[in-house]
Design a protein around this motif. Structure first.
Motif, short mmCIF file in Angstrom:
data_model
loop_
_atom_site.label_atom_id
_atom_site.label_comp_id
_atom_site.label_asym_id
_atom_site.label_seq_id
_atom_site.Cartn_x
_atom_site.Cartn_y
_atom_site.Cartn_z
N VAL A 38 -37.60 15.87 -55.82
CA VAL A 38 -36.68 16.73 -55.09
C VAL A 38 -35.58 15.86 -54.49
N LEU A 39 -34.34 16.11 -54.91
CA LEU A 39 -33.22 15.31 -54.40
C LEU A 39 -32.82 15.73 -53.00
N GLY A 40 -33.07 16.97 -52.67
CA GLY A 40 -32.70 17.49 -51.36
C GLY A 40 -32.68 19.00 -51.41
N ALA A 41 -32.30 19.61 -50.30
CA ALA A 41 -32.24 21.06 -50.22
C ALA A 41 -31.12 21.47 -49.26
N VAL A 42 -30.58 22.64 -49.49
CA VAL A 42 -29.54 23.18 -48.61
C VAL A 42 -29.84 24.64 -48.31
N TYR A 43 -29.39 25.07 -47.15
CA TYR A 43 -29.38 26.50 -46.84
C TYR A 43 -28.08 27.07 -47.41
N ARG A 44 -28.17 28.26 -47.98
CA ARG A 44 -26.98 28.97 -48.45
C ARG A 44 -26.91 30.30 -47.72
N SER A 45 -25.75 30.60 -47.19
CA SER A 45 -25.56 31.86 -46.47
C SER A 45 -24.27 32.52 -46.93
N GLY A 46 -24.22 33.83 -46.81
CA GLY A 46 -23.04 34.58 -47.22
C GLY A 46 -22.99 35.91 -46.50
N GLU A 47 -21.96 36.68 -46.79
CA GLU A 47 -21.76 37.95 -46.11
C GLU A 47 -22.46 39.11 -46.82
N SER A 48 -23.12 38.82 -47.93
CA SER A 48 -23.82 39.87 -48.66
C SER A 48 -25.15 39.32 -49.16
N LEU A 49 -25.80 40.07 -50.04
CA LEU A 49 -27.05 39.60 -50.63
C LEU A 49 -26.85 38.30 -51.40
N GLN B 243 -21.75 29.72 -48.18
CA GLN B 243 -21.63 28.47 -47.43
C GLN B 243 -22.95 27.70 -47.49
N THR B 244 -22.84 26.37 -47.48
CA THR B 244 -24.04 25.54 -47.54
C THR B 244 -24.11 24.59 -46.35
N ARG B 245 -25.33 24.28 -45.95
CA ARG B 245 -25.56 23.26 -44.93
C ARG B 245 -26.92 22.62 -45.20
N PRO B 246 -27.12 21.41 -44.71
CA PRO B 246 -28.36 20.70 -45.05
C PRO B 246 -29.61 21.44 -44.58
N CYS B 247 -30.66 21.31 -45.38
CA CYS B 247 -31.97 21.87 -45.06
C CYS B 247 -33.00 20.76 -45.18
N SER C 152 -21.55 18.83 -51.51
CA SER C 152 -20.70 18.82 -50.32
C SER C 152 -21.52 18.77 -49.04
N ALA C 153 -22.63 19.51 -49.03
CA ALA C 153 -23.46 19.55 -47.82
C ALA C 153 -24.22 18.25 -47.60
N LEU C 154 -24.58 17.57 -48.70
CA LEU C 154 -25.41 16.37 -48.60
C LEU C 154 -24.66 15.13 -49.10
N ALA C 155 -23.35 15.11 -48.88
CA ALA C 155 -22.51 14.06 -49.47
C ALA C 155 -22.99 12.65 -49.17
N GLN D 130 -26.03 11.70 -48.37
CA GLN D 130 -27.46 11.51 -48.57
C GLN D 130 -27.87 11.34 -50.03
N VAL D 131 -27.15 11.99 -50.94
CA VAL D 131 -27.58 11.97 -52.34
C VAL D 131 -26.39 12.19 -53.25
N ASN D 132 -26.42 11.56 -54.43
CA ASN D 132 -25.40 11.80 -55.45
C ASN D 132 -26.12 12.41 -56.65
N VAL D 133 -25.94 13.70 -56.81
CA VAL D 133 -26.69 14.43 -57.84
C VAL D 133 -26.36 13.90 -59.23
N ALA D 134 -25.08 13.70 -59.52
CA ALA D 134 -24.69 13.24 -60.86
C ALA D 134 -25.33 11.90 -61.19
N ASP D 135 -25.38 10.99 -60.21
CA ASP D 135 -26.00 9.69 -60.45
C ASP D 135 -27.48 9.85 -60.82
N HIS D 136 -28.17 10.71 -60.10
CA HIS D 136 -29.60 10.91 -60.38
C HIS D 136 -29.80 11.52 -61.76
N ILE D 137 -28.92 12.44 -62.14
CA ILE D 137 -29.05 13.06 -63.47
C ILE D 137 -28.83 12.02 -64.56
#
Length: 293
Positions: free
Chosen positions: A197-208, A217-221, A271-274, A276-283
């Protein structure tokens, strides 16, 4: 598009993508920074001959094709020609079908919302009576929350299912229905690469729909042991090397697995975990490990 010249005896990695977005550009940059030869392959220009490799100049392919049907058939065709495809054709097909994903998660013992597949509109109404209202109806194949409709009661369900019955194509007439979780205004996206697991984020929005592509919107989890366990378990259940796992909390804090994405989009996550982790590098690192197995 390619990076450094290929040296004799060196494997080349292909990136399958008909659309080059921000995530693909990050991947290309990660290849370039490591001096790793790669080839961008536009799947819209590809054709395959049964039983032949077609003179492919690569041994491993990262499947970033946005079209589900093209992604699955490209993976099948390349795999048959001896190319290692990440994610595999099997994982791509399972993740691309919500019912097959749900079945895989259930078989792995992972908690999911109450879900049913009805083969007709009439049976969908019966299934909804068991699942209970409010509920959701979702297309079997689709992303970004498209065509996900909340059903508040039987009258609303009858109206939606009447429309569903008039859609073209037999698959469109199947009804994937799921309980509507009373979530705390957010869901969770975790990214898994190579069983980590590289990390996790909360995602929120104005609808479902909380998809970043739709303005979420994202923020660290914090990655709790439970999030890590469920995320790795979900990726393993569908057979995905690289996966975006969507989880949801109910009002009691119980964690459920919603779905698994085989072509994970990670712009908002990055963007949320800038720092802490580089996803492309891990891939890219994971692809290099796979290429040398």
């Amino acid at each position: 598009m390619s990076a450094t010249p290929q040296r004799p005896g060196e494997s080349r990695i292909a990136v399958l993508a008909s659309r080059v977005g921000a995530d693909e550009k990050r991947l290309f940059d990660a290849f370039d920074r490591r001096g790793v030869p790669f080839e961008h392959v536009d799947t819209r220009r590809q054709w395959y001959v049964a039983g032949h490799s077609g003179g492919r100049s690569f041994d491993l392919a990262l499947n970033r094709e946005i079209g589900q049907v093209r992604a699955a058939y490209a993976a099948r065709s390349l795999s048959a020609a001896g190319v290692t495809v990440v994610n595999s054709a099997e994982a791509t097909e399972v993740c691309g079908d919500k019912w097959r994903t749900t079945q895989a998660l259930e078989e792995a013992g992972l908690p999911t919302p109450r879900t049913a597949l009805a083969l007709t509109s009439t049976s969908a109404l019966e299934a909804l009576e068991v699942i209970g209202y409010p509920a959701l109806i979702k297309p079997l194949v689709g992303s970004w929350g498209r065509l996900v409709v909340p059903l508040r009661d039987r009258a609303g369900a009858e109206a939606v299912l009447e429309y569903v019955a008039a859609l073209p194509g037999p698959q469109s007439h199947l009804a994937y229905v799921q309980e509507l979780i009373d979530k705390p205004g957010r869901d969770i996206r975790a990214i898994v690469v190579g069983g980590e697991v590289l990390g996790a984020v909360y995602r929120s929005g104005e609808s479902l729909r909380t998809n970043v592509a739709l303005g979420g919107q994202t923020r660290p989890c914090e990655v709790t042991p439970e999030i890590a366990k469920f995320s790795v378990g979900a990726a393993d259940a569908v057979g995905a090397d690289i996966a975006g796992v969507d989880l949801i909390e109910d009002r009691d804090g119980r964690l459920l697995v919603l779905e698994v994405n085989h072509r994970v989009e990670f712009t908002g996550f990055q963007s949320a975990l800038a720092e802490q982790v580089n996803v492309a590098d891990h891939i890219v690192e994971h692809l290099l490990e796979r290429a040398h197995r």
